[in-house]
Design a protein around this motif. Structure first.
Motif, PDB file in Angstrom:
ATOM      1  N   ASP A  37     -30.126 -21.834  15.009  1.00 28.58           N
ATOM      2  CA  ASP A  37     -28.980 -22.005  15.909  1.00 28.58           C
ATOM      3  C   ASP A  37     -29.284 -21.269  17.198  1.00 28.58           C
ATOM      4  OD1 ASP A  37     -26.624 -22.309  17.180  1.00 28.58           O
ATOM      5  OD2 ASP A  37     -25.372 -21.315  15.665  1.00 28.58           O
ATOM      6  N   LEU A  38     -29.426 -22.024  18.293  1.00 30.13           N
ATOM      7  CA  LEU A  38     -29.782 -21.419  19.574  1.00 30.13           C
ATOM      8  C   LEU A  38     -28.643 -20.593  20.152  1.00 30.13           C
ATOM      9  CD1 LEU A  38     -31.696 -24.413  21.195  1.00 30.13           C
ATOM     10  CD2 LEU A  38     -32.642 -22.454  19.969  1.00 30.13           C
ATOM     11  N   GLY A  39     -27.415 -20.907  19.756  1.00 29.25           N
ATOM     12  CA  GLY A  39     -26.284 -20.120  20.205  1.00 29.25           C
ATOM     13  C   GLY A  39     -25.998 -20.217  21.689  1.00 29.25           C
ATOM     14  N   LEU A  40     -26.378 -21.330  22.318  1.00 27.50           N
ATOM     15  CA  LEU A  40     -26.172 -21.492  23.751  1.00 27.50           C
ATOM     16  C   LEU A  40     -24.839 -22.184  24.017  1.00 27.50           C
ATOM     17  CD1 LEU A  40     -29.746 -22.619  24.828  1.00 27.50           C
ATOM     18  CD2 LEU A  40     -28.725 -20.355  25.065  1.00 27.50           C
ATOM     19  N   PRO A  41     -23.949 -21.576  24.806  1.00 24.50           N
ATOM     20  CA  PRO A  41     -22.653 -22.187  25.105  1.00 24.50           C
ATOM     21  C   PRO A  41     -22.794 -23.331  26.094  1.00 24.50           C
ATOM     22  CG  PRO A  41     -22.896 -20.149  26.318  1.00 24.50           C
ATOM     23  CD  PRO A  41     -24.091 -20.241  25.407  1.00 24.50           C
ATOM     24  N   ILE A  42     -21.752 -24.156  26.167  1.00 25.31           N
ATOM     25  CA  ILE A  42     -21.743 -25.287  27.087  1.00 25.31           C
ATOM     26  C   ILE A  42     -21.875 -24.816  28.535  1.00 25.31           C
ATOM     27  CG2 ILE A  42     -20.317 -27.174  27.985  1.00 25.31           C
ATOM     28  CD1 ILE A  42     -19.133 -27.471  25.217  1.00 25.31           C
ATOM     29  N   ALA A  43     -21.277 -23.678  28.850  1.00 23.82           N
ATOM     30  CA  ALA A  43     -21.335 -23.140  30.218  1.00 23.82           C
ATOM     31  C   ALA A  43     -22.767 -22.842  30.649  1.00 23.82           C
ATOM     32  CB  ALA A  43     -20.490 -21.870  30.313  1.00 23.82           C
ATOM     33  N   VAL A  44     -23.656 -22.630  29.687  1.00 23.39           N
ATOM     34  CA  VAL A  44     -25.063 -22.385  29.996  1.00 23.39           C
ATOM     35  C   VAL A  44     -25.846 -23.688  29.970  1.00 23.39           C
ATOM     36  CG1 VAL A  44     -27.190 -21.269  29.212  1.00 23.39           C
ATOM     37  CG2 VAL A  44     -25.017 -20.017  29.136  1.00 23.39           C
ATOM     38  N   LEU A  45     -25.610 -24.500  28.935  1.00 24.09           N
ATOM     39  CA  LEU A  45     -26.368 -25.744  28.765  1.00 24.09           C
ATOM     40  C   LEU A  45     -26.119 -26.734  29.896  1.00 24.09           C
ATOM     41  CD1 LEU A  45     -26.061 -26.407  24.924  1.00 24.09           C
ATOM     42  CD2 LEU A  45     -28.121 -25.807  26.203  1.00 24.09           C
ATOM     43  N   LEU A  46     -24.883 -26.767  30.420  1.00 25.35           N
ATOM     44  CA  LEU A  46     -24.551 -27.738  31.461  1.00 25.35           C
ATOM     45  C   LEU A  46     -25.356 -27.514  32.739  1.00 25.35           C
ATOM     46  CD1 LEU A  46     -22.798 -30.193  32.025  1.00 25.35           C
ATOM     47  CD2 LEU A  46     -21.016 -28.666  32.889  1.00 25.35           C
ATOM     48  N   PRO A  47     -25.333 -26.316  33.353  1.00 24.51           N
ATOM     49  CA  PRO A  47     -26.141 -26.125  34.566  1.00 24.51           C
ATOM     50  C   PRO A  47     -27.642 -26.189  34.300  1.00 24.51           C
ATOM     51  CG  PRO A  47     -25.162 -24.049  33.859  1.00 24.51           C
ATOM     52  CD  PRO A  47     -24.524 -25.119  33.046  1.00 24.51           C
ATOM     53  N   VAL A  48     -28.084 -25.711  33.131  1.00 23.50           N
ATOM     54  CA  VAL A  48     -29.502 -25.797  32.796  1.00 23.50           C
ATOM     55  C   VAL A  48     -29.919 -27.259  32.667  1.00 23.50           C
ATOM     56  CG1 VAL A  48     -31.234 -25.328  31.018  1.00 23.50           C
ATOM     57  CG2 VAL A  48     -29.641 -23.529  31.704  1.00 23.50           C
ATOM     58  N   GLY A  49     -29.034 -28.065  32.046  1.00 22.47           N
ATOM     59  CA  GLY A  49     -29.310 -29.491  31.907  1.00 22.47           C
ATOM     60  C   GLY A  49     -29.400 -30.184  33.253  1.00 22.47           C
ATOM     61  N   ILE A  50     -28.512 -29.817  34.172  1.00 23.02           N
ATOM     62  CA  ILE A  50     -28.533 -30.395  35.517  1.00 23.02           C
ATOM     63  C   ILE A  50     -29.833 -30.032  36.227  1.00 23.02           C
ATOM     64  CG2 ILE A  50     -27.473 -30.274  37.799  1.00 23.02           C
ATOM     65  CD1 ILE A  50     -24.765 -29.996  36.421  1.00 23.02           C
ATOM     66  N   ALA A  51     -30.232 -28.764  36.127  1.00 20.63           N
ATOM     67  CA  ALA A  51     -31.446 -28.299  36.809  1.00 20.63           C
ATOM     68  C   ALA A  51     -32.692 -28.999  36.265  1.00 20.63           C
ATOM     69  CB  ALA A  51     -31.586 -26.782  36.647  1.00 20.63           C
ATOM     70  N   PHE A  52     -32.799 -29.069  34.941  1.00 20.18           N
ATOM     71  CA  PHE A  52     -33.972 -29.711  34.344  1.00 20.18           C
ATOM     72  C   PHE A  52     -33.985 -31.209  34.630  1.00 20.18           C
ATOM     73  CE2 PHE A  52     -34.834 -25.789  32.348  1.00 20.18           C
ATOM     74  CZ  PHE A  52     -36.058 -25.868  31.707  1.00 20.18           C
ATOM     75  N   SER A  53     -32.814 -31.839  34.577  1.00 16.45           N
ATOM     76  CA  SER A  53     -32.732 -33.266  34.881  1.00 16.45           C
ATOM     77  C   SER A  53     -33.132 -33.538  36.326  1.00 16.45           C
ATOM     78  CB  SER A  53     -31.310 -33.781  34.626  1.00 16.45           C
ATOM     79  OG  SER A  53     -30.952 -33.645  33.270  1.00 16.45           O
ATOM     80  N   ALA A  54     -32.715 -32.647  37.229  1.00 14.05           N
ATOM     81  CA  ALA A  54     -33.038 -32.811  38.649  1.00 14.05           C
ATOM     82  C   ALA A  54     -34.542 -32.761  38.878  1.00 14.05           C
ATOM     83  CB  ALA A  54     -32.342 -31.727  39.471  1.00 14.05           C
ATOM     84  N   VAL A  55     -35.189 -31.742  38.328  1.00 20.26           N
ATOM     85  CA  VAL A  55     -36.638 -31.591  38.499  1.00 20.26           C
ATOM     86  C   VAL A  55     -37.377 -32.730  37.806  1.00 20.26           C
ATOM     87  CG1 VAL A  55     -38.641 -30.138  38.016  1.00 20.26           C
ATOM     88  CG2 VAL A  55     -36.480 -29.094  38.734  1.00 20.26           C
ATOM     89  N   GLY A  56     -36.935 -33.054  36.587  1.00 21.76           N
ATOM     90  CA  GLY A  56     -37.581 -34.126  35.846  1.00 21.76           C
ATOM     91  C   GLY A  56     -37.485 -35.463  36.549  1.00 21.76           C
ATOM     92  N   PHE A  57     -36.285 -35.799  37.016  1.00 18.59           N
ATOM     93  CA  PHE A  57     -36.103 -37.072  37.712  1.00 18.59           C
ATOM     94  C   PHE A  57     -36.926 -37.093  39.000  1.00 18.59           C
ATOM     95  CE2 PHE A  57     -34.172 -39.798  40.875  1.00 18.59           C
ATOM     96  CZ  PHE A  57     -33.939 -40.963  40.173  1.00 18.59           C
TER      97      PHE A  57
END
Length: 268
Positions: A224-244
């Motif tokens: 269980d990574l224990g990562l809250p949505i408040a962390v996963l959301l901006p991290v997801g945006i950042a990784f998606s931005a660089v990846g795209f």
């Protein structure tokens, strides 16, 4: 090798033109709109936001491909160029995207019916040999999945054909099919590498999706990574931005190299 050269082109263009990351950030933020209802508890607003993004995405995609092409060529990779290219090709890209989705759904349904019929046959096999029935079921499912992926691979370059070669909607699909058919080995290798690496950058988004479902990542992953949505959301945006930004620049570079070694007559 065209694939290796395209990845190098993408990295060079991205380093020299941060504007591509700005557009990538827009895409990364837009891709998270599907989770709006979990944050504001308004499914209606979430559905409206997701629908709006589906309509806007062809505009962003067209602008990005045009800007990526300019960055690769070393010309005017600016926001002005982005909006100009996006407006020019928007309608055709929107229609082509709808056609692509319909083609995908039609293929999936048609092949699904065939798989269902084959599944009925495995029931008869099960009465004789359960292992043979299991193998037949898995085989038919894999055949269904691979067939869909093959169709997608052949028509995947419709968007670059529209933006880079100014093709019409139908000619864009013909051009894509012709290019893939003439460069099947290269395109297959590129597609596998490109999709595999791109999905690495979407891992935070996948974790976010699992977090927002009843299953949760802890039931899928061994820890269980224990990562809250408040962390996963901006991290997801950042990784998606660089990846795209990077991988769609690579995608554009690969198409440009592909048409450089392929005659334009293949679009007919």
């Amino acid at each position: 090798m065209v694939t290796v050269s395209a990845f190098k082109d993408g990295l060079t263009a991205l380093r020299a033109n941060p504007i591509l990351l700005v557009v990538g950030l827009l895409v990364g933020a837009g891709s998270q709109l599907q989770y709006v209802d979990r944050l504001i508890e308004s499914p209606l607003l979430s559905a409206g936001a997701s629908l709006a993004w589906l309509v806007v995405f062809p505009f962003v995609l067209g602008g990005f491909i045009g800007t990526a092409r300019a960055a690769i060529d070393g010309t005017d990779a600016s926001l002005t160029h982005f909006f100009t290219t996006a407006r020019t090709h928007y309608l055709r890209l929107l229609l082509a995207t709808v056609l692509f989705v319909l083609l995908f759904l039609g293929t999936a349904i048609a092949l699904g019916v065939i798989t269902f019929i084959l599944g009925i046959g495995t029931m008869a096999i099960a009465a004789i040999n359960e292992m043979a029935a299991f193998v037949a079921s898995v085989g038919s499912l894999l055949l269904w999945l691979v067939s869909i992926l093959v169709v997608i691979m052949f028509v995947q370059f419709y968007d670059t054909a529209i933006v880079i070669e100014n093709e019409s909607v139908t000619d864009a699909f013909r051009r894509s099919i012709g290019l893939v058919r003439s460069n099947l080995k290269s395109v297959t290798g590129f597609s596998l590498v490109w999709v595999g690496l791109l999905n690495v950058f979407y891992i935070p988004e996948y974790l976010l999706e699992w977090t927002m479902t009843d299953t949760g990542p802890a039931e899928i992953l061994p820890i269980d990574l224990g990562l809250p949505i408040a962390v996963l959301l901006p991290v997801g945006i950042a990784f998606s931005a660089v990846g795209f930004a990077y991988f769609y620049t690579v995608y554009t570079a690969y198409y440009m190299r592909l048409i450089a070694i392929s005659p334009a007559a293949e679009s007919t």
